[in-house]
Enzyme design. Sequence first.
Site, PDB file in Angstrom:
ATOM      1  N   ASP A 111      39.230  34.750  44.464  1.00 42.45           N
ATOM      2  CA  ASP A 111      38.260  35.683  45.035  1.00 42.45           C
ATOM      3  C   ASP A 111      37.283  36.013  43.915  1.00 42.45           C
ATOM      4  O   ASP A 111      37.633  36.713  42.969  1.00 42.45           O
ATOM      5  CB  ASP A 111      38.992  36.947  45.525  1.00 42.45           C
ATOM      6  N   TYR A 121      29.036  43.746  39.599  1.00 43.62           N
ATOM      7  CA  TYR A 121      30.035  44.607  38.950  1.00 43.62           C
ATOM      8  C   TYR A 121      30.362  44.118  37.552  1.00 43.62           C
ATOM      9  O   TYR A 121      31.028  44.814  36.789  1.00 43.62           O
ATOM     10  CB  TYR A 121      31.396  44.561  39.650  1.00 43.62           C
ATOM     11  N   ASN A 143      31.910  37.509  49.155  1.00 39.37           N
ATOM     12  CA  ASN A 143      31.040  38.135  50.157  1.00 39.37           C
ATOM     13  C   ASN A 143      29.655  37.467  50.041  1.00 39.37           C
ATOM     14  O   ASN A 143      29.441  36.601  49.191  1.00 39.37           O
ATOM     15  CB  ASN A 143      30.995  39.667  49.971  1.00 39.37           C
ATOM     16  N   GLY A 243      38.983  48.298  47.967  1.00 39.23           N
ATOM     17  CA  GLY A 243      40.123  47.391  48.069  1.00 39.23           C
ATOM     18  C   GLY A 243      40.132  46.512  49.305  1.00 39.23           C
ATOM     19  O   GLY A 243      41.073  45.734  49.507  1.00 39.23           O
ATOM     20  N   ASP A 246      40.165  42.854  48.453  1.00 38.04           N
ATOM     21  CA  ASP A 246      41.447  42.460  47.847  1.00 38.04           C
ATOM     22  C   ASP A 246      42.503  42.263  48.934  1.00 38.04           C
ATOM     23  O   ASP A 246      43.288  41.313  48.892  1.00 38.04           O
ATOM     24  CB  ASP A 246      41.904  43.527  46.842  1.00 38.04           C
TER      25      ASP A 246
END
Lengths: 355, 355
Positions: A111, A121, A143, A243, A246
Amino acid sequence: MAKGKGRILSIQSHVAYGYVGGKAAVFPLQCLGQVVNTVNFSNHSGYGRFGGPRASAAELEQIIGVMEQNGLLQQDRLLTGYIPGAEATAAVTTLAKKLREQNPKLIYLLDPVLGDSGRLYVAPEVVPIYQAALPLATIITPNWFEVEVLTGIKMSDAASLRHALQTLHETYRVPNVVISSIPLKPWLTKLLPPNLRPPADAADADYLACIASSRANGESLAAADSTAVYAKTFPCLPGYFSGVGDLFSALVLAHFDETGESESRAKGESPLSYAASQAVSKTHAILTLTHEVALELPEDERQATDEELDAREPMRKIKRMRGRELRLIQGQDIIRGTQPIEYRQLERWGGFWTA
Amino acid sequence: MAKGKGRILSIQSHVAYGYVGGKAAVFPLQCLGQVVNTVNFSNHSGYGRFGGPRASAAELEQIIGVMEQNGLLQQDRLLTGYIPGAEATAAVTTLAKKLREQNPKLIYLLDPVLGDSGRLYVAPEVVPIYQAALPLATIITPNWFEVEVLTGIKMSDAASLRHALQTLHETYRVPNVVISSIPLKPWLTKLLPPNLRPPADAADADYLACIASSRANGESLAAADSTAVYAKTFPCLPGYFSGVGDLFSALVLAHFDETGESESRAKGESPLSYAASQAVSKTHAILTLTHEVALELPEDERQATDEELDAREPMRKIKRMRGRELRLIQGQDIIRGTQPIEYRQLERWGGFWTA
């Protein structure tokens, strides 16, 4: 789901409070019968990822080295998410290479946690390290923003969406790509086959799409097109939850079974589309539960996201986040599949590559 | 079980591989509906507790300090097990004091992990720090050796067993003591009321006893005696398993519900005896499953414990340990209570104090 068959190595951050990183991924995997070995990057207080020791790349390499010496690196699945910094990303890539060499059938879900909604980030130097790691992955779950950062392609129409996916499959040799969420802007709605569009009366709600695309290395576009791209749209719940990505990635990995032994798959589902459908359905159900619980909290624990107010009063944000912690424990029957939920099945996007 | 009611803070070690410390405790708590916040002491490879960074007392205090600043120290239950070293033990005690001051109803299960079978795991200077922490605990779950170390009393007859339990209740003011296991030597078998003894035809097998004793502070012996001491004997499975005590303690905490709301308790069960019965039953069932799985492994992964051979060939021990990892994931329906198992109910030991 490869129930009880394998062993997953999950390398993620640990937080004391809340559900992000390993805390959002490991419990769902365990509920689904997976044995998970976990190396923690960090040991944080939660919320803002600060306030605790972070494992250095050297310490990570030490843990991994001891595991190897002890014959404990025999996992057949690998899961990695947010990685703090360029050195640690490089250390994880070295580990992934080692596991891949030992076991060519390794299933590696990477991911690529880089950012969201147009904001990175991570430090910019992490991006090329991720790009170099992509060919090791079996599945990636970016994403829309992470797709754009990794490929350098801004997605704004049919051609650029195709080009971005093609780049991931061909340049970076990733066989399975799940774009976990992409906002349903008018160009995308128009592009979707009519059966995949949201209901016409839902025009004002914010919708997202999940797109799953598979391509064997060297497979021709024409061959791929018959089965390869699937999509599903679903309503976006208001506000920010931590989250979610995740959890989604863990569920994709738990439900991905290439061997075709899965009797759970409906006709017309591919291993990837099945895994993505399970992940979309369960993640959405957990978010709905979380949202419902949050609505019943006292008013000061469910204030709207407002970065200006948050900056002036830090406890405001913490209270909101506390109220919006994923309800994984309360929703464990959703994860396990013993509580009925709406099945949001990804459907074939015919003609995606050739239209 | 206080399902979904509370929030537990668990402070334990983390291992990448296998099930000890937090890895043996947290998943069972989560399966039982508990929200668990976790501070990890360490980030180890597993097996021998080496090969990874260990949080210093200062780092622990930092994590705890940030949690406090962020209003995240509002747990109503606290679980601590093995703590590496005197400084860290002192830091945990400070935290326990703080939580107890904030919330007099805090339920603190302190598992005083000091050693087993006559051997200390910890430095001797840790013992007095544990002794000083005991009055903060709601429940402690020592094995027989830890009872002897904490009280300085060698248990070898009725008087010394009573004296040791009395010392824990009165000198150290612990209201609930569960001696998780004590070998059933002849003196103990003879002492047990006949209904609590193992079947006569099982005389040769190794048996253990679990003893649960409750005493409100200041309660008279006569008042306490009517309901206060419970016991159960059960066969000991051959060989060594790691993490059993950590699992047992987590299950005691998960099933302990003083409020009396639990409708699960049978007539005559106290909150502590119910929790201990659930913990004995489920731990024994998980061990049986683990033992059965281990018997089906290839021969070199199920060799008998032999410290001399292990010392010469380190992989021998690692392989055995790998084969004897607790099957928590495969046995999650046991933990959750959805798979029927033998219920090993602790029974009242009438006249324990007054006989």
